[in-house]
Write an enzyme that holds these catalytic residues in place. Structure first.
Site, mmCIF file in Angstrom:
data_model
loop_
_atom_site.group_PDB
_atom_site.id
_atom_site.type_symbol
_atom_site.label_atom_id
_atom_site.label_comp_id
_atom_site.label_asym_id
_atom_site.label_seq_id
_atom_site.Cartn_x
_atom_site.Cartn_y
_atom_site.Cartn_z
ATOM 1 N N TYR A 289 -9.440 -3.433 -3.539
ATOM 2 C CA TYR A 289 -8.529 -4.214 -4.392
ATOM 3 C C TYR A 289 -9.430 -4.859 -5.436
ATOM 4 C CZ TYR A 289 -5.134 -7.837 -5.709
ATOM 5 O OH TYR A 289 -4.291 -8.663 -6.402
ATOM 6 N N TYR B 154 -12.947 -11.714 -6.248
ATOM 7 C CA TYR B 154 -13.241 -10.293 -6.017
ATOM 8 C C TYR B 154 -14.676 -10.136 -5.494
ATOM 9 C CZ TYR B 154 -14.586 -5.513 -7.297
ATOM 10 O OH TYR B 154 -15.089 -4.242 -7.292
ATOM 11 N N THR C 135 -19.979 -3.844 -5.493
ATOM 12 C CA THR C 135 -19.955 -4.083 -6.928
ATOM 13 C C THR C 135 -21.128 -4.920 -7.446
ATOM 14 O OG1 THR C 135 -18.654 -5.228 -8.628
ATOM 15 C CG2 THR C 135 -18.410 -6.036 -6.394
ATOM 16 N N ASP D 179 -2.269 1.965 5.133
ATOM 17 C CA ASP D 179 -2.431 0.823 4.229
ATOM 18 C C ASP D 179 -3.512 -0.053 4.851
ATOM 19 O OD1 ASP D 179 -2.356 -1.522 2.845
ATOM 20 O OD2 ASP D 179 -0.186 -1.796 2.947
ATOM 21 N N GLY E 51 -8.243 7.765 -5.685
ATOM 22 C CA GLY E 51 -8.774 6.802 -6.650
ATOM 23 C C GLY E 51 -9.727 7.505 -7.618
ATOM 24 N N GLN E 52 -10.263 6.719 -8.529
ATOM 25 C CA GLN E 52 -11.165 7.259 -9.544
ATOM 26 C C GLN E 52 -12.402 7.880 -8.892
ATOM 27 O OE1 GLN E 52 -12.076 5.489 -13.854
ATOM 28 N NE2 GLN E 52 -12.546 4.059 -12.250
ATOM 29 N N LEU E 53 -13.048 7.121 -8.036
ATOM 30 C CA LEU E 53 -14.239 7.622 -7.339
ATOM 31 C C LEU E 53 -13.849 8.604 -6.232
ATOM 32 C CD1 LEU E 53 -17.264 7.579 -6.716
ATOM 33 C CD2 LEU E 53 -16.902 5.492 -5.384
ATOM 34 N N LYS F 72 -15.979 -8.810 -1.829
ATOM 35 C CA LYS F 72 -16.815 -7.610 -1.684
ATOM 36 C C LYS F 72 -18.141 -7.962 -0.989
ATOM 37 C CE LYS F 72 -15.755 -3.913 -3.347
ATOM 38 N NZ LYS F 72 -14.943 -2.780 -2.832
HETATM 39 N N1 LIG Z 1 -13.548 0.451 -11.237
HETATM 40 C C1 LIG Z 1 -14.653 -0.226 -11.527
HETATM 41 O O1 LIG Z 1 -14.996 -0.458 -12.692
HETATM 42 C C2 LIG Z 1 -15.545 -0.709 -10.412
HETATM 43 C C3 LIG Z 1 -16.671 -1.504 -10.723
HETATM 44 C C4 LIG Z 1 -17.521 -1.902 -9.701
HETATM 45 C C5 LIG Z 1 -17.255 -1.530 -8.392
HETATM 46 N N2 LIG Z 1 -16.158 -0.775 -8.118
HETATM 47 C C6 LIG Z 1 -15.921 -0.370 -6.724
HETATM 48 O O2 LIG Z 1 -15.997 1.039 -6.662
HETATM 49 C C7 LIG Z 1 -15.106 1.526 -5.661
HETATM 50 C C8 LIG Z 1 -14.210 2.619 -6.250
HETATM 51 O O3 LIG Z 1 -13.456 2.073 -7.334
HETATM 52 P P1 LIG Z 1 -12.407 2.956 -8.151
HETATM 53 O O4 LIG Z 1 -12.500 2.580 -9.583
HETATM 54 O O5 LIG Z 1 -12.525 4.379 -7.756
HETATM 55 O O6 LIG Z 1 -11.040 2.365 -7.571
HETATM 56 P P2 LIG Z 1 -9.565 2.941 -7.741
HETATM 57 O O7 LIG Z 1 -9.502 4.086 -8.678
HETATM 58 O O8 LIG Z 1 -8.683 1.765 -8.008
HETATM 59 O O9 LIG Z 1 -9.246 3.502 -6.297
HETATM 60 C C9 LIG Z 1 -8.972 2.638 -5.239
HETATM 61 C C10 LIG Z 1 -8.351 3.437 -4.126
HETATM 62 O O10 LIG Z 1 -8.043 2.511 -3.082
HETATM 63 C C11 LIG Z 1 -6.707 2.764 -2.661
HETATM 64 N N3 LIG Z 1 -6.156 1.540 -2.105
HETATM 65 C C12 LIG Z 1 -6.114 0.316 -2.670
HETATM 66 N N4 LIG Z 1 -5.535 -0.548 -1.836
HETATM 67 C C13 LIG Z 1 -5.216 0.153 -0.714
HETATM 68 C C14 LIG Z 1 -4.588 -0.177 0.504
HETATM 69 N N5 LIG Z 1 -4.171 -1.424 0.743
HETATM 70 N N6 LIG Z 1 -4.442 0.786 1.435
HETATM 71 C C15 LIG Z 1 -4.851 2.059 1.200
HETATM 72 N N7 LIG Z 1 -5.440 2.440 0.062
HETATM 73 C C16 LIG Z 1 -5.614 1.485 -0.891
HETATM 74 C C17 LIG Z 1 -5.978 3.209 -3.908
HETATM 75 O O11 LIG Z 1 -4.798 3.853 -3.543
HETATM 76 P P3 LIG Z 1 -3.506 3.845 -4.529
HETATM 77 O O12 LIG Z 1 -3.815 4.870 -5.590
HETATM 78 O O13 LIG Z 1 -2.386 4.232 -3.651
HETATM 79 O O14 LIG Z 1 -3.395 2.458 -5.082
HETATM 80 C C18 LIG Z 1 -7.040 4.133 -4.510
HETATM 81 O O15 LIG Z 1 -7.011 5.380 -3.881
HETATM 82 C C19 LIG Z 1 -14.377 0.305 -5.117
HETATM 83 O O16 LIG Z 1 -15.020 -0.139 -3.961
HETATM 84 C C20 LIG Z 1 -14.540 -0.726 -6.206
HETATM 85 O O17 LIG Z 1 -14.488 -2.048 -5.715
HETATM 86 C C21 LIG Z 1 -15.301 -0.346 -9.089
#
Ligand SMILES: NC(=O)c1ccc[n+]([C@@H]2O[C@H](COP(=O)([O-])OP(=O)(O)OC[C@H]3O[C@@H](n4cnc5c(N)ncnc54)[C@H](OP(=O)(O)O)[C@@H]3O)[C@@H](O)[C@H]2O)c1
Length: 295
Positions: A63, A127, A103, A37, A11-13, A131
């Site tokens: 998610y 969401y 979040t 999963d 993922g991004q983080l 969380k």
């Molecule tokens: N993005 C934002 O702006 C934002 C804002 C506030 C808080 N956050 C929080 O920050 C954290 C990191 O966010 P991010 O932007 O890095 O998210 P991201 O890039 O969407 O990464 C999410 C990761 O979770 C994996 N994943 C999702 N569903 C899964 C499942 N059922 N089983 C196994 N792996 C699964 C994805 O795998 P795949 O690549 O295979 O889908 C991906 O590796 C999260 O907790 C998010 O809620 C994010």
């Protein structure tokens, strides 16, 4: 050597945590959806036990398609609340530290001053509810946890499943030449995932034991419109950027009007840069990666 499991490693983080910890004297085990999963919550315990002893579990799975979550509440609850509950149980049994991310959307946005960790959560959408539930479950099942509430992420890997991040979306839209309408009444703090990853490294390397919730976002605050304007300014891009109120940009899920996080607690351990400085570093890193790939 300390053994660290990293779920959501692509993922991004997760990608930035992986690269930041790569050179540290730890055994990092990156894990992907193909390995587990997490929506299948009954699989989490057996899977983690089979991997053998570990010291830290970092959970970057989530998610977080905020509008989609409104229609798929069960999935949101499974991934964002029940899965972390299982992880907390396993870590509770073994004594491993759990690092998890939530979040700014756990807040309702009625405040006009940055939210502190002790402020009451009151999410406006599925969401945020899922969380917030994850936070409660973790606290109910384990003592040795860190929950980092983060906001409005941008990282060079791009958010998985969202087709990039806000920064890249704005630049792509500017390339199309059409007017770009962005809300100017939702105030938040953009955050570079690399800065969060470096904060995590500090917690891991220093063996911080002040367990609990930490706010961890870019310093400063802005609207999404201001964020887009700064992206264009730093890139020298001319774009027809237009402010719109949230009332003129209807989305399925309600979003807080103000979700700035107060980093004071984190600052005692590791400070975060201002979001504009973080954006500059993001572009530097992205450019270096492009050159490295021969682009
Ligand atoms: N993005 C934002 O702006 C934002 C804002 C506030 C808080 N956050 C929080 O920050 C954290 C990191 O966010 P991010 O932007 O890095 O998210 P991201 O890039 O969407 O990464 C999410 C990761 O979770 C994996 N994943 C999702 N569903 C899964 C499942 N059922 N089983 C196994 N792996 C699964 C994805 O795998 P795949 O690549 O295979 O889908 C991906 O590796 C999260 O907790 C998010 O809620 C994010």
């Amino acid at each position: 050597m300390r053994r660290i499991l990293l779920l959501g490693a692509n993922g991004q983080l997760g990608s930035d945590i992986r690269s930041v910890l790569a050179d540290d004297p730890v055994e990092l085990v990156p894990l992907y959806r193909r390995d587990l999963d997490v929506e299948r919550t009954d699989r989490i315990g057996p899977f983690l036990r089979e991997l053998g002893p570990f010291n830290v579990l970092i959970n970057c799975t989530s998610y977080h398609k905020t509008d989609e979550c409104e229609d798929y509440a069960e999935k949101a609850f499974a991934v964002n609340a029940l899965a972390p509950r299982e992880m907390a149980r396993i870590c509770g049994d073994s004594g491993a530290v759990l690092i998890h991310f939530t979040t700014d959307y756990v807040f309702d946005g009625r405040s006009r001053t940055p939210y502190r960790e002790t402020d009451r959560t009151s999410p406006l959408n599925v969401y945020g509810v899922s969380k917030a539930a994850g936070e409660h479950f973790i606290a109910a099942h384990h003592d040795r946890y860190f929950i980092f509430r983060v906001s409005s992420l941008f990282g060079t890997a791009g958010a998985s499943g969202k087709g990039g991040n806000f920064v890249e979306t704005m630049l792509r839209l500017a390339g199309g030449g059409a007017p770009i309408r962005v809300v100017d009444d939702q105030i938040m703090s953009p955050t570079h995932t690399l800065d969060i990853a470096e904060a995590i490294r500090t917690f891991v390397a220093d063996g911080v034991t002040g367990y609990g919730i930490y706010h961890c976002s870019g310093e400063g605050e802005c609207s999404w419109h201001d964020f887009a304007a700064e992206v264009f300014r730093q890139r020298g891009v001319k774009a027809d950027l237009q402010p719109v109120p949230s009332s003129g940009y209807k989305t399925k899920a309600a979003r807080p009007a103000y979700s700035v996080l107060d980093n004071s607690k984190l600052n005692g351990i590791r400070s975060m840069p201002h979001w504009t400085e973080a954006l500059g570093r993001y572009f530097e890193r992205k450019d270096a990666q492009t050159i490295g790939r021969g682009g």
